[in-house]
Design a protein around this motif. Structure first.
Motif, PDB file in Angstrom:
ATOM      1  N   ARG A  26      -6.109 -11.061   0.645  1.00 31.74           N
ATOM      2  CA  ARG A  26      -4.848 -10.306   1.004  1.00 31.74           C
ATOM      3  C   ARG A  26      -4.263  -9.808  -0.401  1.00 31.74           C
ATOM      4  O   ARG A  26      -3.067  -9.524  -0.702  1.00 31.74           O
ATOM      5  CB  ARG A  26      -3.771 -11.082   1.681  1.00 31.74           C
ATOM      6  N   PRO A  65      -2.200  -5.626   1.101  1.00 29.55           N
ATOM      7  CA  PRO A  65      -2.439  -4.801   2.561  1.00 29.55           C
ATOM      8  C   PRO A  65      -1.240  -4.739   3.373  1.00 29.55           C
ATOM      9  O   PRO A  65      -1.236  -5.609   4.597  1.00 29.55           O
ATOM     10  CB  PRO A  65      -3.766  -5.304   2.990  1.00 29.55           C
ATOM     11  N   VAL A  66      -0.322  -4.492   3.297  1.00 32.95           N
ATOM     12  CA  VAL A  66       0.928  -4.101   3.818  1.00 32.95           C
ATOM     13  C   VAL A  66       1.599  -2.838   3.718  1.00 32.95           C
ATOM     14  O   VAL A  66       1.780  -2.328   2.642  1.00 32.95           O
ATOM     15  CB  VAL A  66       1.791  -5.465   3.886  1.00 32.95           C
ATOM     16  N   LEU A  67       2.372  -2.237   4.784  1.00 36.44           N
ATOM     17  CA  LEU A  67       3.436  -1.345   4.712  1.00 36.44           C
ATOM     18  C   LEU A  67       4.506  -1.806   4.826  1.00 36.44           C
ATOM     19  O   LEU A  67       4.854  -2.350   6.066  1.00 36.44           O
ATOM     20  CB  LEU A  67       2.937  -0.141   5.602  1.00 36.44           C
ATOM     21  N   LEU A 115       0.891  -1.137  -0.025  1.00 30.35           N
ATOM     22  CA  LEU A 115       0.104   0.081  -0.004  1.00 30.35           C
ATOM     23  C   LEU A 115       0.871   1.419   0.030  1.00 30.35           C
ATOM     24  O   LEU A 115       0.412   2.316  -0.533  1.00 30.35           O
ATOM     25  CB  LEU A 115      -0.813   0.011   1.175  1.00 30.35           C
ATOM     26  N   LEU A 143      -2.471  -4.776  -5.384  1.00 30.82           N
ATOM     27  CA  LEU A 143      -2.296  -3.919  -4.304  1.00 30.82           C
ATOM     28  C   LEU A 143      -2.393  -4.912  -3.091  1.00 30.82           C
ATOM     29  O   LEU A 143      -3.363  -5.334  -2.714  1.00 30.82           O
ATOM     30  CB  LEU A 143      -3.209  -2.763  -4.223  1.00 30.82           C
TER      31      LEU A 143
END
Lengths: 210, 210
Positions: A200, A170-172, A23, A168
């Motif tokens: 995910r 969902p992790v930074l 993300l 995309l």
């Protein structure tokens, strides 16, 4: 965002680029980390997708499997950079999606000994535009897919990219290799043309506005 | 991602952060550019949203208007950094969403003369955790919203953020201010909980996994 006259073929062959991206915009984390997180969706489901490589079978959610099959059906040839070629040893001569691969390099390798000798790899030394032009010939009426952050940025800046396909995640990751490393912007996109929610991952397709 | 014991209240008040973000992860472009592109969705539709500021009326698509009304209904107090306070001159004492604002600063301003003197701004000098704790009191049973890249990163790293609300804009800015500037990662998220497609924006909500 325009390319020199004469280099763009008149065919309708489209050129795509894309990647699994965090993300916060990275396709790998610091020190080449984070691949387990970025590619979790390749193997977190029940739908088996066989690839051209016996050692690589994907197990996706139904949504991601349908999406990935569309990617496989759409792609006619790849353009990759030398970095990606080197770290995979040219996929041993057989890309998981078994289509021709054009490698952009200053100096073609002289000692490459892939496991699969009947490979369809070519080396182009005249830069990304020449590589995309060659890939368009190899792809026929299918799409050219440009892979790898640096190649994607160069192709985008040369006005060669029609669509971005972003998975995309969902992790930074907080750092690493960006999908588009300081592309000369702003580049206006249109879309998303489609939004597919996997497990995910959210698959997003955009067109590049010219 | 954990905070010192005793600082987390036991209430169910949630803490969110979010922003309009380019596909390559920036909340402003190089040299504070790109706001016209990032905030296009505020004014590209027909649905009028009045704010607490007479000089600021939004005209959104129906989808974005419904989403933004949810944001307004959910938010009970803001936490912002000194940078955002300074560049807006504290919104002249009245934030467009007229709720209390807690400003994190090393030194509260002594000469702030906002147009609206009946403001509900407070200044906290003990850092973001103390600011969020104070905002939770002010928010009651509504949510605390942490705004601004640096505050959001600090709050996220302190384990204070429950959800990310990202308005993903189809543009590549190629540089500028990232939403999470090198957050200590990886930070695993769950979701998106919801995907709302507006016009030139995709509204995505994620939870932060603890």
């Amino acid at each position: 965002m325009s390319s020199p006259a004469g280099l763009r073929p008149t065919s309708m062959t489209k050129t795509y680029t894309g990647a699994s991206m965090s993300l916060d915009g990275y396709i790998s984390g610091p020190d080449e980390s984070g691949f387990d997180l970025l590619f979790d969706w390749y193997n977190n489901g029940d739908v088996v997708i066989e690839t051209a490589r016996e050692d690589l079978t994907m197990r996706c959610s139904p949504q991601s499997a349908a999406y990935f099959r569309e990617v496989m059906d759409t792609a006619g040839a790849f353009v990759v950079g030398r970095h990606l070629f080197d770290i995979t040893n040219g996929w041993e001569g057989r890309h998981p999606i078994d289509i021709p691969v054009v490698v952009v390099t200053h100096e073609p390798p002289t000692d490459w000994q892939p496991k699969h000798r009947d490979h369809r790899f070519e080396f182009v030394t005249e830069g990304v535009e020449a590589a995309v032009a060659r890939a368009r010939v190899l792809a026929g009426d299918k799409a050219v897919v440009v892979n790898g952050g640096q190649m994607a940025r160069q192709a985008l800046e040369a006005g060669l990219i029609d669509e971005l396909w972003v998975d995309l995640v969902p992790v930074l990751l907080g750092g690493g290799r960006p999908l588009f490393d300081h592309v000369k912007g702003p580049v206006t996109l249109d879309g998303p043309l489609s939004v597919v929610e996997g497990d995910r991952v959210t698959h997003l397709r955009y067109t590049v506005r010219r």
